[in-house]
Design an enzyme around this catalytic site. Structure first.
Site, PDB file in Angstrom:
ATOM      1  N   GLU A   1       0.881  -1.171   0.000  1.00 39.41           N
ATOM      2  CA  GLU A   1       0.000   0.000   0.000  1.00 39.41           C
ATOM      3  C   GLU A   1       0.915   1.216   0.000  1.00 39.41           C
ATOM      4  OE1 GLU A   1      -2.955  -0.690  -0.711  1.00 39.41           O
ATOM      5  OE2 GLU A   1      -2.862  -2.814  -0.185  1.00 39.41           O
TER       6      GLU A   1
ATOM      7  N   CYS B   1      -1.615   8.917   4.282  1.00 40.55           N
ATOM      8  CA  CYS B   1      -1.616   8.587   2.858  1.00 40.55           C
ATOM      9  C   CYS B   1      -2.923   9.047   2.226  1.00 40.55           C
ATOM     10  CB  CYS B   1      -1.421   7.096   2.675  1.00 40.55           C
ATOM     11  SG  CYS B   1      -2.440   6.167   3.809  1.00 40.55           S
TER      12      CYS B   1
END
Ligand code: NAD
Length: 542
Positions: free
Chosen positions: A293, A327
């Site tokens: 990720e 993020c």
């Protein structure tokens, strides 16, 4: 192996504590903060049953007070990375055979330790190591981590229940075996929960793990190891190795027993590691699972029908909480001309009301960015925006690293929808706004889709259902987590499984059964109760 079909406790989200003045949780965390801040922690490598102190150390300093040392951690040499692999493989013999309910009990116990006796410790460590406000620490290091552990236990039991049909006279069974070899977990600085979950989720499914945390998160990683140990994770199941990421990674990837990568971090690093795995592919005993990720350039787009105050709050919370170092943080915003001034007026007011400083002073909404590298990069982009003709800084733009790495929350207004800060992930408290003409709504959706290589999170604000429908369709591939009338951050385990595609990752959705499935290799067992004794089928008859 079990002697019952056990039902795990139903997972529920850990309630977020408020830390209001006078509350017992506030007193407890501040006391722990002071103890850690004024103490000195020595973090060894944890390999098998050993705590190894190599003598080559690195100081740990809070980002908001970078001259203050709160301890040091020991750096691994190549031989320690090799030792960690050997320790994994030794531990695997017993761990891979451990009944699942025993593994579940260990991680459920870890969750309860975090909810109770370790709550102040994990939060205080995260406030110091990563400079999180107490609220940001609580929703990450305590609640999200507890949720990961509880929900993953539930998902694990659901996976084991998933079995094939069996026709008459036979019995088909699927065993969800751990991967043959070991898993390598590389974790980022920004979430204590992710740091713990990447090794824990693989270990929960019966795997053994080499865990390399971020240099900037070691202080809270130590508390995680304490919790794992107290919860009963056996020696060698999760081995913590700190040090040179390239050396450790290359050593780990050289092992023929490497069977999986569980990575969260930046896109470039992930792609480099993938390349190295590809180069080594002929050496491995099994095809490694690769889960990563990675970065994001997360958007907010407002339709002319949107409520200006709601859009402004989405921007200020979405872009600036934890200094934009999520993020999922909003970092590019598209506003229609008709409401842009009003929205930006509210944003300016909000930003001017923020207080910035140490997380120990709980009235601060903004603290420091993680390290000098990040500070310098952000300062460079801010300076460039000050100089560029097609960008204006409408609020913020100041920075100061004399005591801590403080960057003022900054809003850049640009006339160029492809301006550098509309495309590049900066990972800090800087958001760039582009104002479009109301009539260009449909074209702006195309612009959102085509501007960035990433596809992690994004949000649309609108009170017009046709516009929401249009945006949902047009932006189908540019976010793995898409929000309607909400900020693009704050995913909750068990409710919004998290992950993105394109350059944002393999989208294996942390905190879901999909992720856990990557850490098992199913074995189908077919048993025939009465075996045939003649090869001839009826059609062969004369
Ligand atoms: P980073 O890529 O700098 O570091 C991540 C990890 O990789 C650290 O443990 C680091 O030591 C290690 N590393 C660095 N260089 C390496 C190399 N050459 N070889 C092997 N390992 C290496 O990222 P960071 O600054 O810790 O975290 C921020 C990044 O993580 C941002 O890009 C953010 O978007 C991303 N992130 C993504 C998600 C998500 O779910 N998509 C979640 C959190 C963070």
């Amino acid at each position: 192996m079990g002697k019952g079909f056990f039902q795990v406790p139903v997972a529920v989200n850990e309630p977020v504590k408020g830390y209001a003045p006078g509350s017992p949780e506030r007193e407890a965390v501040l006391k722990q903060y002071k103890a850690y801040f004024n103490g000195s922690v020595d973090v060894p490598l944890y390999i098998g049953s050993e705590e190894i102190r190599t003598g080559t150390t690195q100081n740990m300093t809070p980002p908001h007070d970078h001259q203050h040392v709160v301890g040091q951690y020991h750096l691994a040499e190549k031989k320690h990375a090799e030792q960690a692999i050997a320790s994994c493989l030794e531990a695997r013999k017993a761990w891979s055979q451990m009944p699942w309910e025993q593994r579940a009990a260990i991680f459920l116990r870890a969750a309860e330790l975090l909810a109770g006796p370790y709550r102040a410790k994990i939060n205080a460590a995260t406030m110091i190591a990563q400079s999180k406000t107490i609220h940001q620490a609580e929703i990450d290091a305590a609640c999200e981590l507890i949720d990961f552990l509880r929900f993953n236990v539930e998902y694990m039991s659901q996976i084991y229940t998933e079995q094939p049909d069996s026709s008459e006279g036979i019995w088909n069974r699927v065993e969800y075996r751990p991967l043959e070899g070991f898993v390598y977990a590389i974790t980022p600085f920004n979430f204590t929960a992710i740091a713990a979950n990447l090794p824990a989720s693989a270990a929960m499914m019966g795997n053994v793990v080499v865990w390399k945390p971020s240099d900037s998160q070691v202080f809270s990683a130590k508390v995680i190891m304490d919790v794992f140990k107290e919860a009963g994770v056996p020696d060698g199941v999760i081995n913590l190795v700190c040090g040179d990421p390239v050396m450790i990674t290359e050593t780990v990837l050289a092992s023929p027993d490497f069977s999986g990568l569980h990575f969260t971090g930046s896109t470039f690093v992930f792609k480099e590691i993938w390349k190295k795995i590809g180069k080594n592919i002929h050496n491995y005993k099994t095809y490694p699972r690769i889960v990563g990720e990675t970065g994001g350039k997360d958007f907010i787009i407002a339709h002319p029908s949107a409520n200006s105050k709601q859009v402004a709050t989405g921007i200020t919370r979405g872009a600036f909480e934890f200094q934009g170092q999520k993020c999922s943080a909003a970092s590019r915003v598209y506003l229609p001309e008709s409401i842009a001034d009003e929205v930006l007026g509210y944003v300016r007011e909000d930003v001017k009301s923020f207080k910035m400083g140490s997380p120990e002073d709980m009235s601060n909404f903004i603290t420091a960015v993680i390290h000098e590298g990040s500070f310098d990069k952000l300062a460079k982009y801010i300076d460039q925006a000050k100089a560029d003709a097609d960008a204006d800084i409408i609020v913020g733009g100041g920075y100061d690293k004399s005591k801590g790495y403080f960057i003022e929350p900054t809003v850049i207004l640009t006339k160029d929808p492809k301006y550098t800060t509309m495309c590049t992930e900066l990972f800090g408290p800087v958001v760039t706004v582009y104002v479009y003409k109301d009539k260009d709504w449909a074209d702006t959706l195309k612009l959102v889709d085509g501007t960035s290589e990433y596809a992690l999170t994004g949000a649309v604000f609108s009170t017009d259902r046709y516009a929401v429908t249009e945006a949902t369709k047009a932006l189908e591939n540019c976010a793995g987590n898409f929000y309607v009338n909400d900020k693009p951050t704050g995913a909750v385990v068990g409710q919004q499984p998290f992950g993105g595609a394109r350059a944002s990752g393999t989208n294996d959705k942390a905190g879901s059964a999909q992720n856990l499935l990557r850490w098992v290799s199913p074995r189908l067992i077919k048993e025939t109760f009465v075996s045939p004794e003649d090869y001839r089928y009826p059609f062969l008859g004369e």
